[in-house]
Design a protein around this motif. Structure first.
Motif, mmCIF file in Angstrom:
data_model
loop_
_atom_site.group_PDB
_atom_site.id
_atom_site.type_symbol
_atom_site.label_atom_id
_atom_site.label_comp_id
_atom_site.label_asym_id
_atom_site.label_seq_id
_atom_site.Cartn_x
_atom_site.Cartn_y
_atom_site.Cartn_z
ATOM 1 N N SER A 186 0.809 -1.270 -0.079
ATOM 2 C CA SER A 186 0.018 -0.065 0.134
ATOM 3 C C SER A 186 0.986 1.284 0.095
ATOM 4 N N SER A 187 1.864 1.145 0.842
ATOM 5 C CA SER A 187 2.677 2.623 0.889
ATOM 6 C C SER A 187 3.614 2.789 -0.240
ATOM 7 N N LEU A 188 3.707 1.628 -0.761
ATOM 8 C CA LEU A 188 4.485 1.777 -2.354
ATOM 9 C C LEU A 188 3.536 1.994 -3.452
ATOM 10 N N ALA A 189 2.314 1.640 -3.453
ATOM 11 C CA ALA A 189 1.354 1.529 -4.440
ATOM 12 C C ALA A 189 1.869 0.465 -5.462
ATOM 13 N N LEU A 190 2.359 -0.567 -5.118
ATOM 14 C CA LEU A 190 2.731 -1.647 -5.861
ATOM 15 C C LEU A 190 1.556 -2.650 -6.020
ATOM 16 N N LYS A 191 0.749 -2.377 -7.144
ATOM 17 C CA LYS A 191 -0.402 -3.193 -7.229
ATOM 18 C C LYS A 191 -0.053 -4.597 -7.787
ATOM 19 N N SER A 192 0.789 -4.742 -8.515
ATOM 20 C CA SER A 192 1.491 -6.089 -8.965
ATOM 21 C C SER A 192 1.742 -7.004 -7.824
ATOM 22 N N LYS A 193 2.487 -6.371 -6.970
ATOM 23 C CA LYS A 193 2.983 -7.344 -5.719
ATOM 24 C C LYS A 193 1.577 -7.447 -4.924
ATOM 25 N N GLY A 194 0.856 -6.415 -4.806
ATOM 26 C CA GLY A 194 -0.314 -6.744 -4.142
ATOM 27 C C GLY A 194 -1.221 -7.786 -4.381
ATOM 28 N N MET A 195 -1.301 -7.888 -5.733
ATOM 29 C CA MET A 195 -2.212 -8.770 -6.529
ATOM 30 C C MET A 195 -1.536 -10.324 -5.938
ATOM 31 N N GLU A 196 -0.210 -10.461 -5.952
ATOM 32 C CA GLU A 196 0.507 -11.779 -5.856
ATOM 33 C C GLU A 196 0.024 -12.288 -4.234
ATOM 34 N N ILE A 197 0.060 -10.976 -3.226
ATOM 35 C CA ILE A 197 -0.108 -11.283 -1.949
ATOM 36 C C ILE A 197 -1.909 -11.699 -1.941
ATOM 37 N N HIS A 198 -2.669 -11.088 -2.820
ATOM 38 C CA HIS A 198 -4.004 -11.462 -2.750
ATOM 39 C C HIS A 198 -4.114 -12.971 -3.150
ATOM 40 N N CYS A 199 -3.654 -13.315 -4.189
ATOM 41 C CA CYS A 199 -3.497 -14.785 -4.545
ATOM 42 C C CYS A 199 -3.095 -15.629 -3.479
ATOM 43 N N LEU A 200 -2.007 -15.326 -2.756
ATOM 44 C CA LEU A 200 -1.470 -16.028 -1.740
ATOM 45 C C LEU A 200 -2.421 -16.175 -0.493
ATOM 46 N N ALA A 201 -3.020 -15.173 -0.335
ATOM 47 C CA ALA A 201 -4.066 -15.056 0.833
ATOM 48 C C ALA A 201 -5.490 -15.935 0.264
ATOM 49 N N VAL A 202 -5.764 -16.031 -0.800
ATOM 50 C CA VAL A 202 -6.747 -16.973 -1.263
ATOM 51 C C VAL A 202 -6.146 -18.323 -1.225
ATOM 52 N N LYS A 203 -5.155 -18.771 -1.351
ATOM 53 C CA LYS A 203 -4.391 -20.160 -1.322
ATOM 54 C C LYS A 203 -4.453 -20.527 0.106
ATOM 55 N N THR A 204 -4.306 -19.772 1.065
ATOM 56 C CA THR A 204 -4.015 -20.121 2.158
ATOM 57 C C THR A 204 -5.214 -19.808 3.163
ATOM 58 N N GLY A 205 -6.260 -19.273 2.444
ATOM 59 C CA GLY A 205 -7.592 -19.119 3.047
ATOM 60 C C GLY A 205 -7.797 -17.965 3.995
ATOM 61 N N SER A 206 -6.447 -17.140 4.024
ATOM 62 C CA SER A 206 -6.507 -15.830 4.732
ATOM 63 C C SER A 206 -7.523 -14.885 4.368
ATOM 64 N N VAL A 207 -7.918 -14.945 3.058
ATOM 65 C CA VAL A 207 -8.783 -13.862 2.593
ATOM 66 C C VAL A 207 -10.117 -13.661 3.316
ATOM 67 N N SER A 208 -10.541 -14.764 3.948
ATOM 68 C CA SER A 208 -11.586 -14.821 4.788
ATOM 69 C C SER A 208 -11.349 -14.117 5.889
ATOM 70 N N ASP A 209 -10.288 -13.919 6.422
ATOM 71 C CA ASP A 209 -9.878 -13.033 7.620
ATOM 72 C C ASP A 209 -10.505 -11.548 7.295
ATOM 73 N N LEU A 210 -11.046 -11.008 8.170
ATOM 74 C CA LEU A 210 -11.577 -9.646 8.282
ATOM 75 C C LEU A 210 -10.516 -8.617 7.999
ATOM 76 N N TYR A 211 -9.273 -8.778 8.850
ATOM 77 C CA TYR A 211 -8.210 -7.672 8.736
ATOM 78 C C TYR A 211 -7.625 -7.775 7.487
ATOM 79 N N VAL A 212 -7.182 -9.093 6.939
ATOM 80 C CA VAL A 212 -6.718 -9.170 5.739
ATOM 81 C C VAL A 212 -7.678 -8.544 4.429
ATOM 82 N N GLY A 213 -8.863 -8.870 4.478
ATOM 83 C CA GLY A 213 -9.820 -8.437 3.655
ATOM 84 C C GLY A 213 -9.869 -6.970 3.703
#
Length: 815
Positions: free
Chosen positions: A428-455
């Protein structure tokens, strides 16, 4: 609270319950002389054809009174030692081997210890097996066994079973009550813990001992029940237990967590003169930690010094608490002294201390030392990785955070949700969307995307990267939305100037029953400032007054900025004057507001007042000062501020400061000096700096320099129509039609179009919008008539407009 209903309403029959029948099979078919002993977790490997060892027995006396042989005694002791050391599987294995070697069960007197081992595994299925085993053997007549079973079920979080067993007990001793009180407390059911404590004393006349009081005090501390804690304190004093070290610690912790620092100090001072109690490090730790949690940081520091002067050796908990003090105070010098003490006491290899040291150095703006500790650490665990990545992201080291995260992934594979939060903050601080999308995919794989704070962090990341559609998508898929997630969405709307959507979301949030906090209000006020609509600012301001908001620095700063950008600098000044607490942002905001509205002298006075208040100006302060000097034509003052920033305050000028200086010199006609300053910049100039100088060249008619500057501008931004139009106007002013045609032709060939200018004004709470060459306003005829009259009056007053020698180009609105 549900558990308490079971004391009077249940139909549990311990002898006939189906779960008891499930407990029996493992123990009822253990072979007498099998060489290969199977653990409880592998019941299927035990021979079903073996002779059955256990039958239902009726004991005429306590089995603990039976004589034991030496081997049995040794193995009994071994079970106890394994259990005390936390080797629960080994303890159970010893018992099973004893059974297979023909040991007589009636000679076994360590069932409470064995049951404790089962509880230590926190395995419900296996715990019910040992329950069934002792039930079949008839050992439930032994109160010590039943008390052990109570503790076992609580450790397995089977509260209902524990309550039912307690309710069926024909005899209860103090240990039984203590097991229930401490069990509910450890299960985080603090209200029921206190209810049992109350029932024990008032209904059954059993008075608690130290163990019961400690558990009850812990429950009081957890729910901040000051009244009940005071009652227990009175009981402790009445029964002469006030010198008990454990109870003293419990009382201090209870008072501190209830925010009653004064009574905690009273308890501490009442025992500090007693030598035996005074040298208990735990009591000092609880006191120091309590001061920290109540933000009495100076008292925590003083108490630590007193502790050292008395010769009391601090332990790791002490050092962690004091390092938190240094972190909160951002006191690097004391932090370094504590670090030296840690080395002197040989505590440097403690995980908690290393983690606290890392956080202290990061919070004290010395991340290099924190990273050095991390890289030298011999302890490599997830907690420390999470701490260093999180602190790097929070303390302006986002690239370091991303690098560490990559190293972590290579070593461990998958992160937890807390680590994902830290990395998303870095993106967020670097506005790195591509890297952020990678983390988004990783959150989906690990199931963390359902975590309210991660969302919520994903919403914030996409908003900071300008992808509002993705932020809306993530937000709409959240199973639950709290204030943090709404604020992330509002912040994204605000930063990307989606004003209508932000106001609509603010309304929807309140419809869901969520009350806005200071962050929410700051976002909405930012939208009001962007729209420059004063009536909206007043509405938000009135909302705050109606809601009874107390003075808040963040909200007050936002109000000052919003009113100033809406043209009401007087309201900004009134709010600033009424602020009880002012931070650097407060001063920067009012200085910028005064400079924006031309109150330069008042701005300079505010700057001096800020310094007298003990605050040092930062980069933003000098941007406001230099910008005001530029617009007011105070060249010498601006140059002095620029020099003072570098020499006196040791601040390295940034691109924004150079832009202000170029504008300052250019407006005053010092074009060559401005050009030389650009060429001497330690950082690369951007198109705005060159564009500012190009505007000054037009104002002062310097064609030669304008050509040089234009070349620099078009190298950086070839598609900017604004700078090309500016250059065309310069040639038009100089009467060079061929050059004007060339520039206009380039604009046309490149397919560039200039968006018409738009402005709006608020009159009587109504917004009037105007676009260049637009006559759609319902009062346009009156407006143009007034403009014509004003123009005639200006000419009559002697004003001579600066006109080009020859107009060769149609109105620029056509482009």
């Amino acid at each position: 609270m549900e558990a308490m209903k079971l004391f009077n309403h249940h139909s549990y029959n311990l002898q006939n319950h189906s779960t008891d029948r499930q407990m029996l099979p493992l123990f009822s078919r253990v072979p007498l002389y099998s060489k290969n002993v199977s653990f409880i977790k592998e019941p299927s490997s035990i021979s079903s054809n073996s002779q059955t060892l256990f039958t239902s027995l009726n004991f005429l006396e306590n089995p603990s009174q039976k004589p034991q042989n030496k081997v049995g005694f040794y193995r009994n002791k071994l079970i106890m030692e394994f259990t005390e050391q936390g080797l629960f599987e080994d303890a159970i294995s010893v018992y099973l081997r004893m059974l297979q070697n023909g040991f007589q069960v009636q000679d076994f007197k360590f069932f409470p210890c064995l049951i404790k081992a089962f509880g230590g595994l926190s395995d419900v299925k296996r715990s019910r097996q040992i329950h069934g085993h002792v039930l079949k053997l008839g050992f439930l007549a032994d109160i010590y066994v039943v008390n052990a079973l109570l503790g076992m079920y609580f450790k397995c979080w089977e509260i209902k079973d524990a309550v039912q067993m307690f309710d069926k007990m024909s005899e209860r001793d103090l240990v039984s009550w203590n097991s229930m009180i401490s069990g509910f407390c450890q299960s985080e059911d603090y209200f029921d813990s206190l209810m049992i404590f109350n029932m024990m004393v008032k209904e059954h006349g059993v008075f608690p001992n130290r163990v019961g009081c400690l558990s009850a005090l812990s429950s009081c501390a957890s729910i901040e029940s000051w009244i009940h804690g005071r009652e227990i304190h009175g009981f402790v004093v009445k029964n002469g237990l006030e010198s008990d070290e454990f109870l003293v610690s419990g009382l201090i912790e209870m008072y501190m967590k209830c925010g009653d620092v004064r009574n905690a100090e009273h308890v501490f001072k009442s025992i500090v003169e007693k030598e035996l109690v005074r040298r208990n490090t735990v009591i000092w730790n609880v006191m120091i930690t309590g001061y920290v949690s109540n933000e009495c940081l100076s008292k925590a520091k003083e108490l630590f010094v007193e502790m050292l002067e008395l010769g009391i050796k601090p332990d790791s908990a002490t050092m962690v608490a004091v390092l938190v003090v240094c972190s909160e105070l951002s006191d690097l010098s004391i932090g370094k002294q504590i670090h030296r003490l840690i080395l002197a006491f040989g505590l440097e290899n403690d995980t908690r201390i290393e983690t606290a040291l890392i956080e202290m150095y990061f919070n004290c703006c010395h991340p290099e030392a924190g990273l050095k500790i991390f890289r030298r650490s011999q302890i490599d665990n997830l907690v420390m990785w999470g701490a260093v990545i999180s602190n790097s992201a929070q303390n302006d080291c986002p690239f370091v955070a991303l690098e560490l995260f990559c190293n972590f992934m290579l070593k461990y594979g998958f992160p937890d949700s807390l680590m994902l939060l830290a990395v998303l903050r870095a993106c967020s601080s670097l506005a790195l969307k591509s890297k952020g999308m990678e983390i988004h995919c990783l959150a989906v794989k690990t199931g963390s995307v359902s975590d309210l704070y991660v969302g919520s962090a994903l919403v914030d990341m996409y908003g900071k990267c300008g992808d509002i559609e993705s932020a809306q998508n993530v937000f709409s898929r959240l199973n639950r939305r709290d204030l943090v997630s709404w604020n992330a969405l509002l912040r994204g709307y605000s930063q990307n100037e989606w004003a209508d959507e932000a106001l609509a979301a603010f309304h929807d949030m309140q419809c869901e029953g969520l009350r806005p906090n200071s962050v929410t209000i700051a976002c909405i006020l930012s939208i009001c400032a962007h729209l420059s609509v004063r009536i909206l600012c007043k509405e938000v301001h009135c909302f705050l007054i109606r809601q009874g908001w107390k003075s808040n620095v963040l909200v007050s700063n936002s109000l000052v900025a919003a009113y100033a950008k809406c043209g009401d600098v007087n309201s900004s000044w009134i709010i600033f004057e009424k602020m009880h607490d002012r931070n650097l942002v407060s001063w920067n905001t009012i200085i910028s507001a005064l400079g924006m509205h031309g109150h330069t002298d008042k701005m300079f006075i505010s700057f001096e007042n800020m310094k007298q208040a003990g605050l040092k100006p930062d980069h933003i302060t000098f941007i406001a000062l230099l910008s005001a000097c530029s617009h007011s034509g105070r060249v010498d003052t601006g140059c002095n501020f620029f020099q003072s920033m570098i020499e006196e305050y040791k601040l390295q000028p940034q691109v924004e400061h150079y832009t202000c200086m170029i504008d300052l010199l250019g407006r005053a006609g010092h074009l060559n000096q401005a050009y030389d300053l650009i060429m001497a910049m330690p950082c690369d100039p951007d198109d705005r700096i060159w564009g500012s100088l190009l505007g000054s060249c037009r104002s002062h008619g310097d064609e030669k320099l304008a050509k040089v500057v234009a070349n620099h501008v078009f190298k950086l931004d070839a598609t900017s129509i604004g700078y090309r139009v500016l250059l065309a106007k310069l040639y038009e002013d100089l009467g060079k039609p061929s050059e004007v045609v060339n520039v206009r032709s380039e604009i046309k060939d490149m397919g560039l179009t200039k968006q018409p200018g738009c402005s709006w004004i608020e009159v009587d709470n109504n917004i009037h919008i105007f676009v260049a060459s637009d006559c759609s306003h319902h009062q346009s005829e009156e407006i143009y008539a007034v403009i014509e009259n004003l123009t005639l009056e200006m000419k009559g007053a002697g004003y001579v407009p600066h006109l080009p020698l020859r107009s060769v180009v149609p109105d620029e609105a056509n482009f």
